[in-house]
Design a protein around this motif. Structure first.
Motif, mmCIF file in Angstrom:
data_model
loop_
_atom_site.group_PDB
_atom_site.id
_atom_site.type_symbol
_atom_site.label_atom_id
_atom_site.label_comp_id
_atom_site.label_asym_id
_atom_site.label_seq_id
_atom_site.Cartn_x
_atom_site.Cartn_y
_atom_site.Cartn_z
ATOM 1 N N VAL A 220 0.863 -1.236 -0.053
ATOM 2 C CA VAL A 220 0.004 0.154 0.088
ATOM 3 C C VAL A 220 0.913 1.262 -0.040
ATOM 4 N N LEU A 221 1.696 1.241 0.971
ATOM 5 C CA LEU A 221 2.711 2.245 0.872
ATOM 6 C C LEU A 221 3.481 2.524 -0.324
ATOM 7 N N SER A 222 3.847 1.676 -1.243
ATOM 8 C CA SER A 222 4.530 1.668 -2.380
ATOM 9 C C SER A 222 3.507 2.193 -3.422
ATOM 10 N N ALA A 223 2.423 1.845 -3.319
ATOM 11 C CA ALA A 223 1.386 2.532 -4.271
ATOM 12 C C ALA A 223 1.082 3.955 -4.227
ATOM 13 N N ILE A 224 1.201 4.379 -2.845
ATOM 14 C CA ILE A 224 0.969 5.893 -2.586
ATOM 15 C C ILE A 224 2.229 6.482 -2.657
ATOM 16 N N GLU A 225 3.419 6.100 -2.477
ATOM 17 C CA GLU A 225 4.509 6.762 -3.017
ATOM 18 C C GLU A 225 4.754 6.935 -4.246
ATOM 19 N N ALA A 226 4.336 6.120 -5.039
ATOM 20 C CA ALA A 226 4.283 6.366 -6.380
ATOM 21 C C ALA A 226 3.641 7.480 -6.881
ATOM 22 N N LEU A 227 2.395 7.822 -6.306
ATOM 23 C CA LEU A 227 1.731 9.002 -6.518
ATOM 24 C C LEU A 227 1.910 10.314 -5.634
ATOM 25 N N ASP A 228 2.160 10.245 -4.400
ATOM 26 C CA ASP A 228 2.488 11.008 -3.527
ATOM 27 C C ASP A 228 3.425 10.790 -2.597
ATOM 28 N N ALA A 230 5.438 12.592 -0.203
ATOM 29 C CA ALA A 230 5.135 13.347 0.882
ATOM 30 C C ALA A 230 4.037 12.659 1.868
ATOM 31 N N LEU A 231 3.094 12.305 1.228
ATOM 32 C CA LEU A 231 1.808 11.643 1.820
ATOM 33 C C LEU A 231 2.150 10.248 2.197
ATOM 34 N N ALA A 232 3.165 9.623 1.689
ATOM 35 C CA ALA A 232 3.407 8.166 1.888
ATOM 36 C C ALA A 232 4.359 8.279 3.311
ATOM 37 N N ALA A 233 5.205 9.343 3.171
ATOM 38 C CA ALA A 233 5.872 9.684 4.356
ATOM 39 C C ALA A 233 4.991 9.934 5.528
ATOM 40 N N ARG A 234 3.961 10.807 5.405
ATOM 41 C CA ARG A 234 3.254 11.031 6.720
ATOM 42 C C ARG A 234 2.488 9.989 7.080
ATOM 43 N N ALA A 235 1.627 9.386 6.055
ATOM 44 C CA ALA A 235 0.742 8.238 6.394
ATOM 45 C C ALA A 235 1.325 6.949 6.859
ATOM 46 N N ALA A 251 -0.848 5.495 17.014
ATOM 47 C CA ALA A 251 -0.073 6.006 15.737
ATOM 48 C C ALA A 251 -0.925 6.417 14.742
ATOM 49 N N LEU A 252 -2.374 6.302 14.896
ATOM 50 C CA LEU A 252 -3.180 6.622 13.745
ATOM 51 C C LEU A 252 -3.444 7.911 13.858
ATOM 52 N N SER A 253 -3.187 8.495 12.475
ATOM 53 C CA SER A 253 -3.699 9.873 12.072
ATOM 54 C C SER A 253 -4.778 9.683 11.089
ATOM 55 N N ASN A 254 -6.113 10.112 11.539
ATOM 56 C CA ASN A 254 -7.183 9.908 10.869
ATOM 57 C C ASN A 254 -7.098 10.645 9.564
ATOM 58 N N GLN A 255 -6.717 11.715 9.617
ATOM 59 C CA GLN A 255 -6.568 12.662 8.322
ATOM 60 C C GLN A 255 -5.689 12.116 7.271
ATOM 61 N N ASP A 256 -4.484 11.538 7.688
ATOM 62 C CA ASP A 256 -3.543 10.983 6.846
ATOM 63 C C ASP A 256 -4.132 9.707 6.226
ATOM 64 N N LEU A 257 -4.835 8.728 7.032
ATOM 65 C CA LEU A 257 -5.508 7.716 6.611
ATOM 66 C C LEU A 257 -6.448 8.161 5.364
ATOM 67 N N ILE A 258 -7.179 9.082 5.671
ATOM 68 C CA ILE A 258 -8.297 9.522 5.067
ATOM 69 C C ILE A 258 -7.672 10.084 3.512
ATOM 70 N N ALA A 259 -6.603 10.986 3.573
ATOM 71 C CA ALA A 259 -5.865 11.260 2.460
ATOM 72 C C ALA A 259 -5.644 9.993 1.587
ATOM 73 N N ALA A 260 -4.843 9.066 2.134
ATOM 74 C CA ALA A 260 -4.685 7.710 1.482
ATOM 75 C C ALA A 260 -5.800 7.239 0.678
ATOM 76 N N PHE A 261 -6.834 6.944 1.565
ATOM 77 C CA PHE A 261 -8.328 6.564 0.891
ATOM 78 C C PHE A 261 -8.481 7.373 -0.403
ATOM 79 N N ILE A 262 -8.582 8.819 -0.310
ATOM 80 C CA ILE A 262 -9.060 9.492 -1.395
ATOM 81 C C ILE A 262 -8.071 9.355 -2.544
ATOM 82 N N LEU A 263 -6.741 9.363 -2.190
ATOM 83 C CA LEU A 263 -5.630 9.316 -3.391
ATOM 84 C C LEU A 263 -6.043 8.192 -4.040
ATOM 85 N N LEU A 264 -5.962 6.803 -3.047
ATOM 86 C CA LEU A 264 -6.119 5.444 -3.809
ATOM 87 C C LEU A 264 -7.371 5.472 -4.683
#
Length: 921
Positions: A220-228, A230-235, A251-264
């Protein structure tokens, strides 16, 4: 010239759980050679096994037993790759060859590719009976068209268990695939121990993967890193926590998770219009539902149509189905899980709702007639047998399709009917000779099937009850162990024929694989049965033996071990207490609130508040249990169970009063701890009653707190915390009845203690902020000084952006009061301050509204409306209306009433009495 061949990768989905009648899905990744110039790729599918398998999506033209179809090349980000999906159906069990895919090249040549073979298990899954669902299917189709045209759409699919919600969603998923869209279904686990498993599954399904290996957080992090990146590092920490065996919610940041959901989701929707079907949400925990609510809200804000939101940034063709039960109690187990949390989510999301009602008699009878088909024979008696058995079904069951199908399974077990593999429907084999002992409810029918198993195959009956003794799923390894010890002679065919369990193929079983019941009603039916003591001890011993042999138990497994130990006859009471306390401590360290509270409830109900359990606890342990009860009831209040919280708190207070009477020689420190526990319980009661709209009862409890506060010893370890909570609760109670002067006195008394506890105890910041709000009614300068003093101390005192924004709103409230009372004499200074506070409030409102922090947005809009009242009546009306919308959705009653009242008052002053103003008033 000859065009080089394209490369095809085929990935059959859910190969460990394929059953007859269910869709067989194959993901296809086509890597182009780069020389094709057409926008569409032409294919032909050819079967190898006659009529055993059929391609039903994509839609095409039938030809010589096969199907011709075209696929649009649709991804501008990966122009040399095309992704699509093949959907097959098969009513034959065993190894099934899915046939061959022919790729028609632009110059006329044809390249053939062998599709994978899959193993399909036998399971009675009847074809879809579409007639009762015609209107919902049309409505879903319209919403999906809107999603394709204007952006994200959300719809709730609700109804009681067994009415066909899941099947309706699946059938609409077939429709979406045939419209060149993608369908992703995620099931929420029907257990409370794994709230974040659902989030991990959603992340995993939103990324592309070309093989059957389990998807990890790294994928999942590899898929996010290919797109963003900075978000991969935060999330990263949040995603790792979601996938972890022991999720640390801190350890959960709801906003970072939401951003990951929206991006994917946005990336996936660029491939094809996307349908997300989220199922079993009535089992979701508070934190998961809150994150889901914020995710849906932000989708609407950032990707809504121009008609919905003026600040649209992007376009996303996405539709989300929220599926779950409503208005039900006691979903499973002894903890009375209800559907109220899910109902609250639907109220706040305010989305379209499609109800799947109970079937009337006519529809039930029509389904029964359709379900049975005549045997292909010249014997006229077969028709009479079918008619006789069908009539028997009509007389005994109806209301939901699952209830009727389950009754036919009972008839199958008894030898009266059989299932036709080629069609998935039912054939009557002989008339029903005698009355069947099955009640007129679904659970009673399931119990009748279990009773039949007990008579004909007692080993299998005991194995099923062992699997469902604690939860509706067990690890695959535990299932194998139970089967070896309880039902070693049971064959795979017998398990398949019984049809209760969904068992993965051994070749695909991993450490995370589970054996679960095919429908949660099976689990519910077993939870209401009582096993004999000998069988219970046998099952409990097997669970404990298997868990003892497992290294490094997860928290969920440790909790299962503690529950099993509680039922073990030869286990000592201290061992039982110690194991459950260890679970509570470990869950608290990992901040897994849901599991921690479940363990706390089990502990206090078993030991602290029961007569037999209390005899084995000393006074200090009972007091500690009372403080755990406080934490439990705070979560109940937060989730809407205020009445239940009040009942539990009253019971705990009664037990503590009894403890005071029993413990004659109690030392001074223990007495102080006892008063602290009583005060905390009473304070939480005030919160429950106030939130439930019972100010008089809250005030009565507050008077009891006032008496208890006088018994506190200054300087004791518990003094600051007890005094802070006690005085704060009294302030809330007086404010609830409108006595703000007395409320100000008590909130002021709580502040010195709260300041000493700031950053150390929960509630300290809230006590200071609330006192500032109350003070601003009388002295805005003093209130502003108090709030600013907290604001500059440390950012560590805020648990998240929501708490920070609300504190900033409180600061702005004091500033607005200064302006409205004309406490700033210099006109220029006043104008500058008005501009600055307006800018601050605008920023708070815009950010809070976009992120879904609606209480903060409502309060900011209310203050902006108050500021605009004198200068611009129309602008004031607009802000008060925004405050009404936000406060109404967030259920902020005081803000809502204030905004409505102000709106009505200004409109009356400007335009006279209007219908809109009257309605708001």
């Amino acid at each position: 010239r000859t065009v080089p061949k394209a490369r095809f990768d085929f990935h059959a989905r859910n190969v460990d759980r394929l059953v007859t009648g269910a869709p067989v899905l194959v993901d296809v990744k086509m890597t182009h050679n780069g020389l094709e110039s057409t926008d569409k790729v032409q294919f032909e599918w050819r079967p190898k096994t006659g009529l055993a398998v059929r391609l039903i999506s994509p839609v095409g033209d039938e030809r010589d037993g096969g199907l011709q179809f075209a696929i649009q090349r649709n991804d501008r980000f990966t122009p040399f790759e095309t992704f699509f999906q093949l959907e097959f159906t098969c009513y034959r069990s065993g190894d099934v060859n899915l046939g061959t895919l022919d790729h028609w090249m632009p110059e006329g040549s044809i390249n053939s590719y062998a599709l994978p073979s899959v193993r399909v298990q036998q399971s009675h899954r009847v074809p879809f009976f579409a007639k009762p669902f015609g209107s919902p299917l049309m409505r879903l189709g319209d919403l999906f068209s809107q999603a394709e045209a204007i952006g994200p759409q959300v719809v709730a699919l609700v109804g009681q268990g067994g009415v066909g919600k899941t099947r309706l969603g699946e059938e609409f998923g077939h429709v979406v695939r045939r419209r060149a869209g993608e369908y992703i279904a995620i099931d929420h686990a029907t257990t409370l121990e794994k709230p974040h498993q659902f989030l991990a599954a959603l992340l995993a399904r939103l990324i592309f993967k070309d093989h059957n290996a389990p998807i990890t957080d790294g994928d999942v992090l590899s898929a996010i890193e290919a797109l963003d990146p900075a978000l991969a590092a935060r999330a990263g920490p949040s995603i790792e926590a979601v996938f972890s065996v022991d999720t640390n919610a801190e350890a959960l940041s709801n906003q970072d998770l939401i951003a990951a959901f929206i991006l994917l989701a946005h990336r996936r929707a660029l491939q094809a219009p996307l349908l997300l079907h989220l199922r079993n949400l009535h089992w979701a925990s508070v934190d998961v539902l809150r994150l889901l609510e914020a995710f849906l809200w932000q989708l609407q804000q950032f990707f809504g149509s121009p008609g919905q939101q003026s600040d649209q940034k992007h376009y996303m063709s996405l539709m989300v189905i929220l599926e779950g039960r409503v208005f039900e109690e006691a979903l499973g187990g002894a903890e009375q899980q209800t559907t109220r949390l899910f109902e609250g989510l639907l109220t706040r999301v305010a989305c379209d709702r499609i109800e799947c009602p109970m079937w009337d008699r006519a529809t039930s009878h029509e389904f029964s007639d359709w379900l049975f088909e005549d045997a292909q024979t010249a014997d006229l008696t077969s028709t009479e047998i079918t008619r006789s058995v069908t009539q028997y079904v009509k007389e005994h069951v109806g209301g939901t399709p699952f209830e009727i199908i389950e009754f036919t399974r009972l008839l199958r077990d008894l030898g009266y009917v059989d299932f036709k593999q080629a069609s998935g429907r039912v054939i009557a084999t002989r008339p029903v000779a005698k009355a069947i002992r099955a009640g007129r409810s679904l659970l009673e029918t399931i119990r009748a099937r279990l009773a039949y198993l007990d008579q004909t195959d007692p080993e299998l009956g005991l194995l099923l009850r062992a699997v469902g003794y604690f939860d509706d799923a067990v690890p695959y390894g535990l299932f194998v162990y139970l089967r070896e010890r309880l039902a070693s002679s049971i064959t795979d065919d017998a398990l398949e024929k019984a049809g209760f369990l969904s068992i993965p193929e051994p070749a695909y079983a991993t450490l995370d694989t589970e054996v679960r019941f095919q429908h949660e009603h099976y689990f519910q039916a077993m939870q209401h049965e009582r096993l004999g003591q000998a069988d219970t001890q046998k099952i409990v011993t097997l669970y404990l033996d298997w868990l003892a042999a497992c290294p490094d138990l997860s928290l969920e497994a440790q909790f299962l071990q503690a529950r099993a130990r509680l039922l073990q006859d030869d286990a000592g009471l201290n061992d039982k207490k110690a194991e459950l306390e260890a679970v509570i401590e470990r869950a608290a360290r990992g901040n897994q609130i849901g599991l921690q509270m479940r363990a706390v409830r089990l502990f206090v109900d078993t030991f602290a508040w029961s007569k037999t359990g209390q005899e084995h606890l000393n006074a200090a342990e009972v007091i500690s249990a009372a403080l755990q009860e406080v934490a439990l009831c705070e979560t109940l209040i937060d989730s809407g169970d205020r009445i239940l919280a009040d009942q539990r708190l009253q019971r705990a207070l009664t037990c503590l009063e009894g403890l005071t009477q029993k413990q004659i020689s109690i030392d001074i420190n223990l007495l102080s701890s006892l008063f602290k526990a009583q005060i905390r319980l009473s304070c939480t009661r005030v919160q429950a009653l106030r939130n439930n709209g019972e100010p008089a009862r809250a005030m009565a409890v507050a008077r009891e707190i006032q008496a208890a506060l006088e018994l506190l010893l200054p300087g004791s370890a518990e003094y600051d915390e007890s005094a802070m909570h006690g005085n704060f609760a009294c302030a809330l109670a007086y404010a609830a009845i409108g006595d703000m002067q007395t409320a100000h006195v008590y909130s002021g008394r709580s502040v010195p203690h709260a300041r000493r506890l700031l950053g150390k105890a929960s509630g300290a910041l809230n006590a200071i902020s609330t006192h500032g709000v109350i003070t601003s009614r009388f002295d805005s300068v003093a209130a502003l000084d108090q709030l600013l003093d907290v604001d500059i101390q440390s950012e560590d005192i805020f648990r998240g952006p929501e708490e920070l924004y609300m504190h900033r709103v409180h600061i702005c409230r004091a500033r607005v009061h200064r302006l409205l009372r004309a406490e700033i004499s210099d006109a220029e200074t006043c104008a500058v301050e008005t501009t600055q506070v307006s800018q601050d409030l605008n920023h708070i409102y815009a950010t809070s509204f976009a992120l879904g922090y609606l209480p903060q947005a409502a309060a900011a809009a209310l203050l902006l409306g108050a500021l605009k009242t004198v200068q611009d009546a129309e602008a004031a009306l607009s802000w008060f209306a925004k405050s009404v919308v936000c406060a109404g959705r967030a259920r902020q009653q005081e803000t809502l009433l204030s905004a409505q009242s102000n709106f009505a008052q200004i409109e009356r002053q400007q335009y006279g009495v209007t219908d809109r103003g009257t309605a708001f008033a």
